[in-house]
Scaffold this active site. Structure first.
Site, PDB file in Angstrom:
ATOM      1  N   LYS A  13      54.122  31.241  28.577  1.00 16.56           N
ATOM      2  CA  LYS A  13      54.351  31.179  27.131  1.00 16.56           C
ATOM      3  C   LYS A  13      55.313  32.267  26.651  1.00 16.56           C
ATOM      4  O   LYS A  13      56.071  32.049  25.709  1.00 16.56           O
ATOM      5  CB  LYS A  13      53.040  31.231  26.357  1.00 16.56           C
ATOM      6  CG  LYS A  13      52.264  32.527  26.452  1.00 16.56           C
ATOM      7  CD  LYS A  13      50.971  32.445  25.647  1.00 16.56           C
ATOM      8  CE  LYS A  13      50.194  33.747  25.672  1.00 16.56           C
ATOM      9  NZ  LYS A  13      49.732  34.119  27.017  1.00 16.56           N
ATOM     10  N   ARG A  88      44.054  36.311  19.688  1.00 14.70           N
ATOM     11  CA  ARG A  88      43.417  36.043  20.979  1.00 14.70           C
ATOM     12  C   ARG A  88      41.989  35.526  20.808  1.00 14.70           C
ATOM     13  O   ARG A  88      41.396  35.058  21.782  1.00 14.70           O
ATOM     14  CB  ARG A  88      43.387  37.317  21.840  1.00 14.70           C
ATOM     15  CG  ARG A  88      44.752  37.777  22.309  1.00 14.70           C
ATOM     16  CD  ARG A  88      44.621  39.036  23.152  1.00 14.70           C
ATOM     17  NE  ARG A  88      45.915  39.584  23.552  1.00 14.70           N
ATOM     18  CZ  ARG A  88      46.570  39.253  24.638  1.00 14.70           C
ATOM     19  NH1 ARG A  88      46.055  38.346  25.463  1.00 14.70           N
ATOM     20  NH2 ARG A  88      47.724  39.796  24.933  1.00 14.70           N
ATOM     21  N   ARG A 127      53.274  35.609  43.889  1.00 17.58           N
ATOM     22  CA  ARG A 127      54.379  36.488  43.495  1.00 17.58           C
ATOM     23  C   ARG A 127      54.426  37.730  44.378  1.00 17.58           C
ATOM     24  O   ARG A 127      53.398  38.288  44.736  1.00 17.58           O
ATOM     25  CB  ARG A 127      54.241  36.902  42.030  1.00 17.58           C
ATOM     26  CG  ARG A 127      54.498  35.754  41.078  1.00 17.58           C
ATOM     27  CD  ARG A 127      54.798  36.221  39.667  1.00 17.58           C
ATOM     28  NE  ARG A 127      53.667  36.832  39.000  1.00 17.58           N
ATOM     29  CZ  ARG A 127      53.482  36.770  37.681  1.00 17.58           C
ATOM     30  NH1 ARG A 127      54.329  36.110  36.914  1.00 17.58           N
ATOM     31  NH2 ARG A 127      52.437  37.368  37.125  1.00 17.58           N
ATOM     32  N   ARG A 159      51.322  42.788  43.192  1.00 15.84           N
ATOM     33  CA  ARG A 159      50.725  43.610  42.142  1.00 15.84           C
ATOM     34  C   ARG A 159      49.221  43.337  42.060  1.00 15.84           C
ATOM     35  O   ARG A 159      48.775  42.221  42.311  1.00 15.84           O
ATOM     36  CB  ARG A 159      51.340  43.290  40.775  1.00 15.84           C
ATOM     37  CG  ARG A 159      52.804  43.621  40.637  1.00 15.84           C
ATOM     38  CD  ARG A 159      53.257  43.409  39.203  1.00 15.84           C
ATOM     39  NE  ARG A 159      52.677  42.197  38.615  1.00 15.84           N
ATOM     40  CZ  ARG A 159      52.570  41.975  37.310  1.00 15.84           C
ATOM     41  NH1 ARG A 159      52.956  42.884  36.441  1.00 15.84           N
ATOM     42  NH2 ARG A 159      52.059  40.846  36.861  1.00 15.84           N
ATOM     43  N   ARG A 170      40.829  37.046  34.988  1.00 17.20           N
ATOM     44  CA  ARG A 170      41.602  36.965  33.744  1.00 17.20           C
ATOM     45  C   ARG A 170      41.489  35.573  33.138  1.00 17.20           C
ATOM     46  O   ARG A 170      41.412  35.425  31.908  1.00 17.20           O
ATOM     47  CB  ARG A 170      43.068  37.316  34.004  1.00 17.20           C
ATOM     48  CG  ARG A 170      43.289  38.785  34.336  1.00 17.20           C
ATOM     49  CD  ARG A 170      44.726  39.060  34.724  1.00 17.20           C
ATOM     50  NE  ARG A 170      45.636  38.873  33.610  1.00 17.20           N
ATOM     51  CZ  ARG A 170      46.973  38.799  33.746  1.00 17.20           C
ATOM     52  NH1 ARG A 170      47.505  38.872  34.955  1.00 17.20           N
ATOM     53  NH2 ARG A 170      47.729  38.649  32.695  1.00 17.20           N
TER      54      ARG A 170
END
Length: 212
Positions: A13, A88, A127, A159, A170
């Site tokens: 987004k 949020r 990633r 990461r 998350r």
């Protein structure tokens, strides 16, 4: 045009928000940018926010909303904005709606970039980064030599935020707190869903066809 972006972490987004801002020449507004700008400028709101941040506390919703409404009052928001990262939660959304209503204003679109959890875990856990700034993906953009940066020959790393177990946590948090916003803005009559699993350029074209 006044737009709020919705979507799970890793849905893309933020990328879409930047492209919308560039095409329609409206500012891309994120709470992090607002906090940094106000703290740097030493505004009264910025000083208040810094007190909380210096103590490792979250900036209260009421203060965050004050900062956002102040940002909306700037000249570059005259033709609209893309709000990314706020609200949020349902209380934040309700407070934003009330604050806009008080100024006889409202959002035009809530655009939800819809991507299944399995795709997001695949995207983010694949990633790989290099200390030189190089970014790769084991499936979609692999380096020429596994684990080695094409640019500098450095060793690639993952990461902490991109580790599968962290991504899953998350996503759990997102579903508990933020996903209800989709129902909220659907009830408000401004929700627009776009398929975020297709190519980023196609996602953007689909958003543009919604905005007009």
């Amino acid at each position: 045009m006044k737009i709020v972006m919705l979507g799970a972490p890793g849905a893309g987004k933020g990328t879409q928000a930047k492209q919308i801002a560039a095409k329609y020449q409206i500012p891309h507004i994120s709470t992090g940018d607002i906090f940094r700008a106000n703290i740097k400028e030493g505004t009264e709101l910025g000083k208040k926010a810094k007190e909380y941040m210096d103590q490792g506390q979250l900036v209260p919703d009421s203060l965050t909303l004050d900062l956002i409404m102040d940002r909306f009052s700037k000249d570059d928001c005259a033709n609209g904005y893309v709000l990314d990262g706020f609200p949020r939660t349902i209380p934040q959304a309700e407070a934003l709606t009330a604050a806009l209503n008080a100024k006889n204003d409202k959002l035009d679109f809530a655009i939800n970039v819809d991507v299944p959890d399995s795709n997001i875990v695949d995207r983010m856990s694949g990633r790989r980064m290099c200390k030189c700034g190089g970014t790769y993906h084991v499936k979609y953009n692999p380096p020429k030599k596994e684990g080695i940066c094409d640019l500098c020959g450095g060793e690639l790393y993952i990461r902490d935020d991109d580790k599968a177990e962290i991504v899953a946590k998350r996503l759990d948090s997102y579903h508990a707190q933020t996903q209800p916003l989709i129902d909220y803005y659907d009830a408000e009559g401004i929700l627009k869903n776009v398929d975020g699993t297709v190519n980023v350029d196609v996602v953007f074209q689909n958003i543009c066809s919604i905005i007009g």
